[in-house]
Design an enzyme around this catalytic site. Structure first.
Site, mmCIF file in Angstrom:
data_model
loop_
_atom_site.group_PDB
_atom_site.id
_atom_site.type_symbol
_atom_site.label_atom_id
_atom_site.label_comp_id
_atom_site.label_asym_id
_atom_site.label_seq_id
_atom_site.Cartn_x
_atom_site.Cartn_y
_atom_site.Cartn_z
ATOM 1 N N LYS A 1 -2.084 7.667 -2.229
ATOM 2 C CA LYS A 1 -1.734 7.100 -3.528
ATOM 3 C C LYS A 1 -2.361 5.717 -3.655
ATOM 4 C CE LYS A 1 2.384 6.147 -6.402
ATOM 5 N NZ LYS A 1 3.867 6.116 -6.437
ATOM 6 N N SER B 1 5.793 8.741 -10.406
ATOM 7 C CA SER B 1 4.524 8.086 -10.627
ATOM 8 C C SER B 1 3.394 8.603 -9.738
ATOM 9 C CB SER B 1 4.663 6.578 -10.384
ATOM 10 O OG SER B 1 5.020 6.325 -9.030
ATOM 11 N N SER C 1 9.665 9.069 -7.616
ATOM 12 C CA SER C 1 8.218 9.282 -7.786
ATOM 13 C C SER C 1 7.543 10.174 -6.773
ATOM 14 C CB SER C 1 7.491 7.948 -7.782
ATOM 15 O OG SER C 1 7.597 7.367 -9.046
HETATM 16 N N1 GLN Z 1 10.336 7.113 -12.909
HETATM 17 C C1 GLN Z 1 10.940 5.986 -12.275
HETATM 18 C C2 GLN Z 1 10.464 4.716 -12.927
HETATM 19 O O1 GLN Z 1 9.786 4.802 -13.876
HETATM 20 C C3 GLN Z 1 10.650 5.974 -10.800
HETATM 21 C C4 GLN Z 1 9.296 5.522 -10.476
HETATM 22 C C5 GLN Z 1 9.064 5.510 -8.995
HETATM 23 O O2 GLN Z 1 9.794 6.127 -8.226
HETATM 24 N N2 GLN Z 1 8.066 4.768 -8.601
HETATM 25 O O3 GLN Z 1 10.804 3.648 -12.536
#
Ligand code: GLN
Length: 492
Positions: free
Chosen positions: A78, A158, A182
């Site tokens: 990532k 994400s 995410s």
């Molecule tokens: N969807 C969540 C957010 O927007 C989690 C994102 C994540 O785990 N990095 O914060």
């Protein structure tokens, strides 16, 4: 040999050790698949020269009978993990040209174990999102998108690039990070396995920070065994991260199926949401039935503060983000947009460098931390967070692990929720609680929706008990027999 890009980590490791295939062949197959799969936009940066050089070095070690846990195995990373000499963007214009002079601890561990870097995967900007549509490098397409639809499906977020790449067969496994879901939510949307370990299991050093008390690295793969192998190589104490735990890393890859007999599995009744799609309910019930059939005992448990989890998360995470992102001021690294004077340079740099979702989070975070509102929002959220932790502690007095759906729906279309932040935030309803409490969680593909899209089940464990998650994960994997392949799977 064809189909090398579809091999899992464990299979490929065994073939490499027997010298039936070479690391260079394997890397070439993945690089070819990545080229063919470019329409998915899963990678921000591909590193073919580095991959081949690393693979050659791995072949030399394997020929001498040496090699680490992941010797010669190609991995995608990532683009939130700093990689020395390889651009690391965090999906943001702010870091579009940032080449770190140092390596994150997690990726350094992977290379020390012989893994091969294929490239850096796309993500929501600074990991803020659930659909990989906030990336400055464009959205990622879910390989499960049926052919000929006008609007493709999101891979989740994400870590959407990592999930899409693994699901499409561009690579056998990838790293991700999980602040509120995410890893688990994109794993569910893409029909693969994703594990977020206990907070502190993997070092956060060298990972671009979003919300430091929630961020945790983890693994994506197409099987539970592969995820266990990758996580084992990533985990471990790091003196450079004050929140990293000084605990031995168990050999999770030794976990075998058939060990759930006698385990007590809790079903949190508050996760039965009003308006939850019937197919998600049905999948959840089926998952519990599979575990019961293998000898586990299913018990109902209560997590009474569940309904405060999303509001708590969306105070704590933006508060920490607003503080962490203060460093992007155009002075030391990253984008700089020159202004009339210092303050104007700050303003211009931050206005141009950050996208809309990141700006929204900075505004919310600054607000909840401001003198007049700190007590009402931030301090309150911290107290509720403690209650959520206590809910889990109470539940784990009655069971060994919890079973829940991973997400309240299957993958949706790109753009579908983009103008409604609250609808987007609802994606994380089953996952954020786990981050707030610092617990480990795994998502395992368990079935298909009526539209033929993958749906995942989540298992939540006690702190440091990833071993039980892998055991239950294997049991679910075996019972589900999930073999469906996405329409966008790449063949080479
Ligand atoms: N969807 C969540 C957010 O927007 C989690 C994102 C994540 O785990 N990095 O914060």
């Amino acid at each position: 040999m064809t189909g090398l890009n579809r091999l899992g980590l464990v299979e490929a490791r065994d073939l490499l050790r027997r010298r039936a295939i070479s690391a260079v062949e394997l890397a070439r197959a993945c690089l070819a698949a990545m080229e063919r799969g470019r329409a998915l936009n899963a990678f921000i940066t591909e590193t073919p020269e580095r991959a081949l050089a690393m693979a050659e070095a791995a072949d030399a070690r394997l020929a001498r009978g040496e090699g680490g846990l992941l010797e010669g195995l190609p991995i995608a990373v990532k683009d939130l993990f700093c990689t020395a000499g390889v651009r690391t963007t965090a999906g943001s214009r702010m870091l579009a040209n940032f080449v770190p002079p140092y390596e994150s601890t997690v990726t350094a561990k992977l290379w020390a174990e012989g893994a091969v870097l294929l490239g850096k995967t796309n993500l929501d900007e600074f990991a803020m999102g659930s659909s990989n549509t906030t990336s400055a490098f464009g959205p990622v397409v879910n390989p499960w998108t049926p052919p000929d639809v006008p609007q493709p499906l999101v891979p989740g977020g994400s870590s959407g690039g990592s999930a899409a790449a693994v699901a499409a067969g561009l690579c056998p496994a990838a790293t991700g990070t999980d602040t509120g879901g995410s890893i688990r939510q994109p794993a569910s949307f893409c029909g693969i396995v994703g594990i977020k370990p206990t907070y502190g299991r993997c070092s956060r050093w060298g990972i671009v920070a979003f919300a430091s008390s929630l961020d945790q690295a983890g693994a994506f793969a197409r099987s539970v065994a592969d995820a266990a192998l990758l996580l084992r190589a990533m985990a471990g104490f790091d003196p450079k991260d004050g929140t990293s735990a000084d605990l031995p890393v168990p050999d999770w890859s030794a976990t075998r199926a058939g060990q759930v007999r006698g385990l007590r599995i809790g079903i949190p009744k508050e996760y039965r949401l009003d308006g939850m799609p019937a197919e998600i309910e049905a999948l959840w019930a089926r998952g519990a039935e599979w575990l019961r059939a293998q000898g586990a005992e299913i018990v109902e448990v209560s997590l009474p503060h569940t309904r405060y989890a999303l509001p708590t998360y969306y105070i704590v995470a933006p508060a920490e983000a607003s503080s962490n992102l203060a460093r992007y001021d155009g002075m030391r690294y990253g984008l700089r947009v020159p202004g009339r004077d210092l303050v104007d340079t700050y303003k211009k740099t931050r206005a141009e460098g950050f996208g809309a979702e990141v700006r929204r989070r900075i505004l919310i975070g600054t607000y909840v931390l401001s003198a007049g509102y700190y007590d009402a929002y931030y301090l309150k959220a911290q107290k509720v967070r403690r209650r959520i932790v206590e809910d889990f502690e109470a539940a784990f007095a009655h069971c060994d692990a919890l079973l829940t759906p991973t997400a309240p729906s299957a993958a949706f279309r790109i753009g579908e929720k983009s103008d409604d932040p609250v609808a987007m935030y609802l994606n994380d309803v089953f996952t954020v609680t786990v981050n707030l409490a610092g617990l480990p969680g795994i998502s395992v593909p368990a079935g298909l929706s009526t539209e033929g899209l993958p749906l995942g089940l989540q298992v939540i464990g006690r702190p440091w008990d990833e071993a039980t998650l892998f055991e239950i994960g294997l049991a679910l994997e075996e019972a589900a027999g999930f073999v469906a392949r996405p329409a966008g799977a790449v063949e080479v």
